[in-house]
Motif scaffolding. Sequence first.
Motif, mmCIF file in Angstrom:
data_model
loop_
_atom_site.group_PDB
_atom_site.id
_atom_site.type_symbol
_atom_site.label_atom_id
_atom_site.label_comp_id
_atom_site.label_asym_id
_atom_site.label_seq_id
_atom_site.Cartn_x
_atom_site.Cartn_y
_atom_site.Cartn_z
ATOM 1 N N LYS A 152 -23.458 82.967 -45.416
ATOM 2 C CA LYS A 152 -22.107 82.412 -45.559
ATOM 3 C C LYS A 152 -21.401 83.125 -46.697
ATOM 4 O O LYS A 152 -21.952 83.258 -47.792
ATOM 5 C CB LYS A 152 -22.179 80.916 -45.879
ATOM 6 C CG LYS A 152 -22.726 80.090 -44.740
ATOM 7 C CD LYS A 152 -22.755 78.628 -45.115
ATOM 8 C CE LYS A 152 -23.312 77.798 -43.979
ATOM 9 N NZ LYS A 152 -23.611 76.429 -44.410
ATOM 10 N N VAL A 153 -20.202 83.593 -46.401
ATOM 11 C CA VAL A 153 -19.436 84.330 -47.398
ATOM 12 C C VAL A 153 -18.092 83.637 -47.546
ATOM 13 O O VAL A 153 -17.405 83.408 -46.548
ATOM 14 C CB VAL A 153 -19.202 85.791 -46.932
ATOM 15 C CG1 VAL A 153 -18.397 86.557 -47.970
ATOM 16 C CG2 VAL A 153 -20.524 86.475 -46.645
ATOM 17 N N SER A 154 -17.745 83.286 -48.774
ATOM 18 C CA SER A 154 -16.431 82.659 -48.937
ATOM 19 C C SER A 154 -15.422 83.726 -49.328
ATOM 20 O O SER A 154 -15.714 84.654 -50.083
ATOM 21 C CB SER A 154 -16.488 81.547 -49.977
ATOM 22 O OG SER A 154 -16.700 82.095 -51.253
ATOM 23 N N LEU A 155 -14.246 83.574 -48.758
ATOM 24 C CA LEU A 155 -13.195 84.566 -48.931
ATOM 25 C C LEU A 155 -11.959 83.813 -49.413
ATOM 26 O O LEU A 155 -11.688 82.709 -48.937
ATOM 27 C CB LEU A 155 -12.914 85.205 -47.568
ATOM 28 C CG LEU A 155 -12.285 86.573 -47.526
ATOM 29 C CD1 LEU A 155 -13.246 87.599 -48.111
ATOM 30 C CD2 LEU A 155 -11.951 86.940 -46.085
ATOM 31 N N ALA A 156 -11.216 84.413 -50.344
ATOM 32 C CA ALA A 156 -10.022 83.719 -50.846
ATOM 33 C C ALA A 156 -8.882 84.708 -51.023
ATOM 34 O O ALA A 156 -9.101 85.882 -51.306
ATOM 35 C CB ALA A 156 -10.334 83.034 -52.175
ATOM 36 N N ASP A 157 -7.673 84.238 -50.779
ATOM 37 C CA ASP A 157 -6.496 85.003 -51.203
ATOM 38 C C ASP A 157 -5.599 84.040 -51.967
ATOM 39 O O ASP A 157 -5.989 82.897 -52.241
ATOM 40 C CB ASP A 157 -5.797 85.676 -50.011
ATOM 41 C CG ASP A 157 -5.092 84.692 -49.096
ATOM 42 O OD1 ASP A 157 -5.136 83.469 -49.383
ATOM 43 O OD2 ASP A 157 -4.501 85.127 -48.091
ATOM 44 N N SER A 171 -3.308 82.270 -51.042
ATOM 45 C CA SER A 171 -2.815 81.091 -50.322
ATOM 46 C C SER A 171 -3.908 80.108 -49.890
ATOM 47 O O SER A 171 -3.618 78.972 -49.558
ATOM 48 C CB SER A 171 -2.063 81.546 -49.062
ATOM 49 O OG SER A 171 -2.996 82.075 -48.130
ATOM 50 N N GLY A 172 -5.158 80.559 -49.859
ATOM 51 C CA GLY A 172 -6.185 79.636 -49.384
ATOM 52 C C GLY A 172 -7.541 80.307 -49.279
ATOM 53 O O GLY A 172 -7.745 81.410 -49.806
ATOM 54 N N THR A 173 -8.460 79.650 -48.548
ATOM 55 C CA THR A 173 -9.813 80.189 -48.428
ATOM 56 C C THR A 173 -10.254 80.183 -46.967
ATOM 57 O O THR A 173 -9.682 79.492 -46.119
ATOM 58 C CB THR A 173 -10.838 79.333 -49.211
ATOM 59 O OG1 THR A 173 -10.804 78.016 -48.673
ATOM 60 C CG2 THR A 173 -10.535 79.315 -50.692
ATOM 61 N N LEU A 174 -11.291 80.957 -46.720
ATOM 62 C CA LEU A 174 -11.855 81.067 -45.378
ATOM 63 C C LEU A 174 -13.338 81.339 -45.549
ATOM 64 O O LEU A 174 -13.743 82.036 -46.476
ATOM 65 C CB LEU A 174 -11.202 82.240 -44.642
ATOM 66 C CG LEU A 174 -11.669 82.514 -43.210
ATOM 67 C CD1 LEU A 174 -11.135 81.443 -42.270
ATOM 68 C CD2 LEU A 174 -11.175 83.889 -42.743
ATOM 69 N N GLN A 175 -14.139 80.764 -44.691
ATOM 70 C CA GLN A 175 -15.572 81.051 -44.756
ATOM 71 C C GLN A 175 -15.978 81.970 -43.612
ATOM 72 O O GLN A 175 -15.573 81.751 -42.465
ATOM 73 C CB GLN A 175 -16.355 79.748 -44.678
ATOM 74 C CG GLN A 175 -17.853 79.985 -44.632
ATOM 75 C CD GLN A 175 -18.630 78.739 -44.954
ATOM 76 O OE1 GLN A 175 -18.993 78.482 -46.094
ATOM 77 N NE2 GLN A 175 -18.863 77.935 -43.940
ATOM 78 N N LEU A 176 -16.758 82.990 -43.926
ATOM 79 C CA LEU A 176 -17.294 83.863 -42.881
ATOM 80 C C LEU A 176 -18.753 83.480 -42.669
ATOM 81 O O LEU A 176 -19.474 83.230 -43.626
ATOM 82 C CB LEU A 176 -17.224 85.327 -43.306
ATOM 83 C CG LEU A 176 -15.908 85.807 -43.919
ATOM 84 C CD1 LEU A 176 -16.023 87.283 -44.288
ATOM 85 C CD2 LEU A 176 -14.742 85.579 -42.965
ATOM 86 N N ARG A 177 -19.159 83.454 -41.418
ATOM 87 C CA ARG A 177 -20.572 83.128 -41.150
ATOM 88 C C ARG A 177 -21.211 84.196 -40.288
ATOM 89 O O ARG A 177 -20.634 84.644 -39.297
ATOM 90 C CB ARG A 177 -20.672 81.777 -40.436
ATOM 91 C CG ARG A 177 -20.553 80.622 -41.421
ATOM 92 C CD ARG A 177 -21.277 79.415 -40.906
ATOM 93 N NE ARG A 177 -20.565 78.772 -39.805
ATOM 94 C CZ ARG A 177 -21.164 77.995 -38.934
ATOM 95 N NH1 ARG A 177 -22.480 77.784 -38.994
ATOM 96 N NH2 ARG A 177 -20.469 77.433 -37.978
#
Length: 702
Positions: A84-89, A91-97
């Motif tokens: 699991k990789v968390s990604l942020a910019d 404006s918000g976040t997204l998780q990659l799996r």
Amino acid sequence: METQPQPLETQPVTRLRGVGPRLAERLARLGLVTVLDLLFHLPLRYQDRSRRRPLGSLLPGEEALVEGEVGEARISHGQRRTLKVSLADESGTLQLRFFHFGGTQTAAFIPGARLRCFGEVRAGVPSLEMIHPEYRVLTAATEEAPETGLTPIYPTTEGLQQSSLRNLIAQALALLASDQAAGGLGPQELLPPEVLDPLLLPSLVEALRFLHHPPLAALGLDWNERRHPAFQRLAFEELVAHQLALRRLRRQRQRLEAPVLAGGGDLRARLLAALPFGLTGAQRRVLAEIAADLARPRPMLRLLQGDVGSGKTVVAALAALQAVESGRQAALMAPTEMLSEQHRRNLAAWLGPLGLAPAWLAGRHKGREREELLARIATGEARVVVGTHALFQEDVAFQDLGLAIVDEQHRFGVHQRLRLREKGTGEGGVPHQLIMTATPIPRSLAMTLYADLELSVIDEMPPGRTPVTTVAVPDSRREEVMARVREACASGRQAYWVCTLIEESEALQCQAAEETARSLAEVLPEVRLGLAHGRLKAVEREAVMRDFAAGDLDLLVATTVIEVGVDVANASLMIIENPERLGLAQLHQLRGRVGRGAQASHCLLLYHAPLSRLARERIELLRRSTNGFEIAQKDLEMRGAGEVLGTRQTGEMQFRIANPVADESLLAAARQAADLILDRYPDRASPLIDRWLGAREHCGGV
Ligand code: ADP
Ligand code: MG
């Protein structure tokens, strides 16, 4: 040195950068051999990778291009090992799996690294997520701009990446451009101006360019509807090519010889006199059409369409008699053993008194019994033969088969049709074929898919039928429904209880029917109940069906095996469980088992709530209409030709870009164009067929 540009048709794909023997072999699997083939390899759909989307603006279900900074990368060992990789910019976040990952990947996801990802956004915990997105680690050096147009997604095959297809097609487009600059004409325009001009469609080259590389401005188009003129241009050409291919088939058939089956008419007259009913006008009309075809020395290939219950079987029997009157054998084939049994019963009742009781050959006939049957067929002692697909098998030889009748054609493929035709003996010519279907295909579509066939339609029901009333009932009211069955049976009527399940699993379907039968028997002990499904031995099933037909059983619990053919006039109630799992046309077929007698009949659709909007619409349509053609048209509109006609059928009728339902407006023009081309530009027919059907048509073995 002046060199004439070599036409793209003859340039092999290996001419392109990066194409070695291995890649060429993979491309060949898709039928892509020349540079021109690549240009005609059209996208399935498009993605928008041109705009970077802020993470905070994403919605589940959409595909998006995003960029962000890696926060944390962590391997969890739950049910499945997951990265699991968390990604942020900003404006918000997204998780990659990721479920499949190696050391290099894990190492790349260091906190602070910038990633560009493309993938489908899904709802997840604690944030939205992407599973296995395409991604790239961005460094200052790889900081490239996103793509400038829509990104095409092509049909592909194992070991062939989208990116390499895109690259090759880009090269092909570049070659096309330089070819044109050098005075070449690009792919040959095969449609003559008198066909194209009135349609106001773009040129072939314009259309190809557009479809491979649509500008972003095209984003607003609904790609699924394929209304853009570039689609229409190619869809039209493809439809023309199909028409030409089917006409060629028809012509080839017209060159074959077939026995002249004029018939004396005596056997037919005796059957007509013995029938307890007179034929409807529609039955008489289609019989006349068939009779005229059979009397010609060219093989008939006629599709007989008639709604369920319209009386196709007696038409088949009369056609068979015409063959027998002419000294030839006739065969009637059905898709299931059960249905072939029913045909055997019907034909035995009608033809037995004429001394022509049919021979019945089914898969279960083995050993001596089978050999004897085969001998009777081979010597011609059996004049009328009923069977299933078993009749296609290699060791079945007829003495002088004159007419092959195939019931419920939507379950037979063209290949089987062709194989059957080969059963004709050489000297007497190939047998005539009559194909019967209760799947009412709208005429314009039938003319497209079956342009190689003649069409007959029974558009009238035998008199004295009361239309079936259809109601939808949620399965929470199952008790009430059972009470309804009890009442009907108590008053001397009969009922069907149909169990459906996901179609692929016959075993599960039979099991469900067994369980339902058990529970119904408990609740309704006074009801005489029988069970029929595909896993029962044919003798047992036949006994059950016979008892039901004779009125010795009140309730028949069955799987969808009763969909076709079963005919019991006293049955006036049908319960269909989980109707939402079946197609409209199939439900209509099932429902056609009731409403065969004079009393009012009912069909209860016992659904499982909640229904989707589409499911509600479909059930509503069934309630409203009892017209098979109307239902089929709607079914086509809602689900597409592939679903309705069955995958086997459309599998061999795959269109690359045309959709014969959606593009109905083009069909008439395509048929006219095919006529005109054969008439004035016959040399163009083969190149058009090759371009669009390519290897497939040749493999078809015609
Ligand atoms: P399908 O077209 O679905 O195969 P069938 O051939 O099974 O329909 O016919 C349905 C029923 O209607 C059968 O019992 C058949 O004997 C009867 N039938 C056929 N033609 C007529 C007619 N012209 N008048 C009355 N009944 C008919
Ligand atoms: Mg039938």
